[in-house]
Design a protein around this motif. Structure first.
Motif, mmCIF file in Angstrom:
data_model
loop_
_atom_site.group_PDB
_atom_site.id
_atom_site.type_symbol
_atom_site.label_atom_id
_atom_site.label_comp_id
_atom_site.label_asym_id
_atom_site.label_seq_id
_atom_site.Cartn_x
_atom_site.Cartn_y
_atom_site.Cartn_z
ATOM 1 N N ILE A 1 0.845 -1.193 0.000
ATOM 2 C CA ILE A 1 0.000 0.000 0.000
ATOM 3 C C ILE A 1 0.884 1.247 0.000
ATOM 4 N N ALA A 2 1.911 1.241 0.823
ATOM 5 C CA ALA A 2 2.846 2.368 0.858
ATOM 6 C C ALA A 2 3.566 2.493 -0.481
ATOM 7 N N GLN A 3 3.943 1.364 -1.086
ATOM 8 C CA GLN A 3 4.593 1.405 -2.400
ATOM 9 C C GLN A 3 3.701 2.090 -3.416
ATOM 10 N N PHE A 4 2.401 1.755 -3.387
ATOM 11 C CA PHE A 4 1.462 2.351 -4.331
ATOM 12 C C PHE A 4 1.387 3.860 -4.143
ATOM 13 N N HIS A 5 1.101 4.292 -2.924
ATOM 14 C CA HIS A 5 0.907 5.720 -2.680
ATOM 15 C C HIS A 5 2.195 6.524 -2.893
ATOM 16 N N LEU A 6 3.279 6.071 -2.333
ATOM 17 C CA LEU A 6 4.539 6.805 -2.467
ATOM 18 C C LEU A 6 5.060 6.771 -3.899
ATOM 19 N N GLY A 7 4.762 5.689 -4.600
ATOM 20 C CA GLY A 7 5.157 5.585 -5.998
ATOM 21 C C GLY A 7 4.319 6.440 -6.931
ATOM 22 N N ASN A 8 3.212 6.970 -6.413
ATOM 23 C CA ASN A 8 2.328 7.817 -7.212
ATOM 24 C C ASN A 8 2.325 9.255 -6.712
ATOM 25 N N SER A 9 3.419 9.683 -6.169
ATOM 26 C CA SER A 9 3.707 11.073 -5.787
ATOM 27 C C SER A 9 3.146 11.512 -4.440
ATOM 28 N N ALA A 10 2.617 10.607 -3.634
ATOM 29 C CA ALA A 10 2.075 11.000 -2.336
ATOM 30 C C ALA A 10 3.193 11.207 -1.312
ATOM 31 N N PHE A 11 2.870 11.964 -0.289
ATOM 32 C CA PHE A 11 3.748 12.173 0.860
ATOM 33 C C PHE A 11 3.065 11.574 2.076
ATOM 34 N N VAL A 12 3.837 11.100 3.034
ATOM 35 C CA VAL A 12 3.252 10.664 4.302
ATOM 36 C C VAL A 12 2.863 11.923 5.057
ATOM 37 N N HIS A 13 1.561 12.052 5.329
ATOM 38 C CA HIS A 13 1.034 13.243 5.988
ATOM 39 C C HIS A 13 0.999 13.071 7.506
ATOM 40 N N SER A 14 0.524 11.900 7.950
ATOM 41 C CA SER A 14 0.494 11.632 9.388
ATOM 42 C C SER A 14 0.503 10.125 9.634
ATOM 43 N N VAL A 15 0.964 9.750 10.811
ATOM 44 C CA VAL A 15 1.034 8.346 11.210
ATOM 45 C C VAL A 15 0.434 8.225 12.601
ATOM 46 N N GLN A 16 -0.490 7.269 12.757
ATOM 47 C CA GLN A 16 -1.110 7.024 14.063
ATOM 48 C C GLN A 16 -0.825 5.582 14.473
#
Length: 57
Positions: free
Chosen positions: A9-24
């Motif tokens: 899931i992280a590979q998908f989002h980060l590979g599509n230009s997303a940034f980690v906004h927050s972590v809980q």
């Protein structure tokens, strides 16, 4: 050294230009497990990561 996340899931989002906004951590208290990650997309960058759609005749 590995530069890609192990989580698909992280590979998908980060590979599509997303940034980690927050972590809980412990995002599912009933189970005492789980981490919730919110991803933020900068729309001006999304277009450069889009793959062209193939149209067959």
């Amino acid at each position: 050294m590995r530069h890609t996340p192990l989580d698909p899931i992280a590979q998908f989002h980060l590979g599509n230009s997303a940034f980690v906004h927050s972590v809980q951590a412990n995002a599912i208290p009933a189970r005492s497990v789980g981490t919730l990650v919110n991803y933020l997309y900068e729309m001006t960058r999304v277009a450069q990561y889009q793959k062209p759609i193939r149209h067959d005749p």
